[in-house]
Design an enzyme around this catalytic site. Structure first.
Site, PDB file in Angstrom:
ATOM      1  N   LYS A  18     -22.222  26.645 -23.714  1.00 38.38           N
ATOM      2  CA  LYS A  18     -22.456  27.617 -24.942  1.00 38.38           C
ATOM      3  C   LYS A  18     -22.368  26.979 -26.166  1.00 38.38           C
ATOM      4  CE  LYS A  18     -20.240  31.853 -23.050  1.00 38.38           C
ATOM      5  NZ  LYS A  18     -21.484  32.943 -23.174  1.00 38.38           N
TER       6      LYS A  18
ATOM      7  N   ARG B  32     -20.999  37.905 -13.079  1.00 39.69           N
ATOM      8  CA  ARG B  32     -21.306  38.567 -12.001  1.00 39.69           C
ATOM      9  C   ARG B  32     -20.855  38.329 -10.705  1.00 39.69           C
ATOM     10  NH1 ARG B  32     -27.333  38.173 -14.526  1.00 39.69           N
ATOM     11  NH2 ARG B  32     -26.068  38.036 -16.261  1.00 39.69           N
TER      12      ARG B  32
END
Length: 493
Positions: free
Chosen positions: A277, A351
């Site tokens: 990120k 996920r």
């Protein structure tokens, strides 16, 4: 802060501060009129001066009114018609802002004349107490200089005899929800060097130790390997912090009754892994465990209320870090369900821990499963910070959650899971890719999870926009969606 409910006349209340509403146009309701008569028209005389018009949230503090047992009277504007939830919350926040700045240790709130759109006495009391309790939250355990202890310790709500039981019930539920929200906020606000998967496991053990009808199991790295949780382990392999799947099993319902299940994403820090990120604002990635924290908080509310249901809470806890041993974009892993996953982006890690946890949930034969996750930035783009994204495979469950969100003033908004979106997850090398491209990112994340939730009614809450407030002095966890989840379980109970 302690809350009490009483059926007494406001003019007889012995308190540091008595709070009364004033309607727009300086009109007084029945409760304020009783105080006005007892004080020989003192309120009417003051209102004629025009110091308060009665617009929602306006306040006027009065001292030493004659013939009253209250040392002060705080007038608050209540508008000219029934208020929305948001208007009422702002009004209550304005009252709390004045009260906490005063020296008095208690206050009596005579707000029965205020009408709320679509809410009865229970609903109004619930919103009132929850707003006050949550408004008193502080997180300063790491500050060397603490704030001065607040003088305000006790608040009493006045209620008509006919509404007393409902107001008491609303207050009780609100206090449990606020307690759960505070627990969630504490966990979210903790620094990631302390709040890691093993720390969350310790919190689970402590909770189970305090409640006889709660059992805990901590599934460590070795057991995860035995279970074949390849997707879960792929996320954790770049970190020195070992992963943990935490199972909390609450038995409040009948023996043998199928449980409800809550599944929480607990990424205690998310660098994005090899798909790193940007550095700006990365400190807020400690909030990537707020799904797990909100499940913790909901369980705490359920435990305080001892709801007559069975509930399983599954927390998928790991840290996502870049290292020489970290998962690479292009790696293929085998999930607990046997489905293979091509990892195209290591920052789509939530996920991966959730899919194996959803598979693990099958063994409990749940009535319904709700997973809660700060899953996608795309959800913030779609819905901002005022509603959580909702998807699922069962219309009845989705409608129950939407209704619970409206009742709790902690709203969700349904997004579609059309088959066309599923096609975005096609992979030439594995059964499924972990991302579906730049379009409809929240929906394709839901589509990914749906592949692992076919054995039961399932819903997914994306709380990326609602779980915390970014930047500035107000930065911090919000405690959402504890009110929504607790309301859903209250409705089932």
């Amino acid at each position: 802060m302690q809350f009490f409910v009483k059926n007494i006349r406001p003019e007889t209340a012995k308190t540091a501060t008595l709070v009364l509403p004033v309607g727009e146009g300086r009109s007084l309701g029945a409760l304020a009129q009783a105080v006005d008569q007892a004080s020989a028209g003192a309120l009417s005389q003051l209102l004629k001066r025009g110091d308060i018009s009665g617009k929602p949230g306006q306040t006027l503090l009065l001292h030493d009114l004659p013939n009253l047992k209250a040392a002060r009277v705080l007038l608050v504007g209540s508008g000219k018609e029934a208020l929305s939830d948001r208007q009422f919350r702002k009004l209550v926040a304005a009252v709390h802002g004045v009260l906490k700045g005063l020296g008095g240790s208690d206050a009596v709130l005579a707000l029965g004349d205020i009408q709320l759109k679509g809410r009865d006495a229970y609903g109004k009391a619930r919103l009132l107490v929850e707003t006050l309790a949550d408004g008193g939250y502080q997180f300063e355990q790491f500050k060397s200089q603490k704030a001065e202890p607040r003088a305000l310790k006790k608040i009493t709500l006045l209620a008509d005899k006919a509404e007393l039981a409902e107001v008491e019930r609303g207050s009780l539920h609100a206090q449990a929800i606020a307690s759960g929200m505070a627990f969630t906020r504490d966990l979210g606000n903790l620094p990631p060097n302390l709040c890691h998967p093993s720390y969350l496991a310790d919190q689970a053990r402590a909770l189970a130790k305090a409640h006889k009808n709660l059992k805990v199991e901590i599934i460590d790295e070795k057991k995860l390997k035995e279970l074949g949780a390849g997707a879960f382990l792929a996320v954790a392999q770049g970190s020195d912090q070992p992963p943990r799947m935490i199972v909390l099993d609450y038995h409040g319902g009948k023996k043998g009754e199928k449980p409800f299940a809550l599944v929480g994403k607990g990424i205690t820090f998310d660098t994005g892994g090899i798909s790193l990120k940007p550095g700006l604002g990365m400190d807020e990635m400690k909030y990537d465990m707020c799904g797990a924290a909100s499940v913790f908080g909901t369980l705490k509310a359920v435990l305080e209320l001892q709801l007559p249901i069975n509930l399983v809470c599954l927390l998928a806890c790991a840290e996502n870090m870049p290292s020489g041993g970290a998962t690479r974009p292009g790696d293929i892993v085998t999930s607990m369900s046997g489905q293979t996953v091509e990892i195209l982006n290591t920052d789509a890690e939530g996920r991966l821990v959730l899919c194996d946890t959803l598979t693990y949930a099958e063994r409990f034969k749940p009535q319904a499963v709700i997973d809660v996750a700060t899953l996608t930035g795309a959800c913030i783009v779609a819905l901002g910070s005022h509603a959580s994204g909702l998807m699922g495979n069962n219309e009845e469950l989705l409608q129950q959650l939407l209704k619970a969100g409206r009742s709790a003033d902690d709203r969700a908004w349904e997004l579609p899971l059309f088959d066309e979106y599923q096609e975005q997850l096609d992979s030439p090398f594995a059964d499924i890719a972990n991302i579906g491209g730049p379009k409809a990112g929240s929906i394709t994340a839901g589509c990914f999870l749906s592949r692992f939730a076919k054995q039961y009614p399932w819903a997914h809450l994306d709380i990326a926009g609602t779980a915390w407030i970014s930047g500035g002095k107000e930065k911090g966890a919000t405690g959402k969606p504890v009110p929504l989840l607790t309301q859903y379980l209250l409705d089932r109970a």
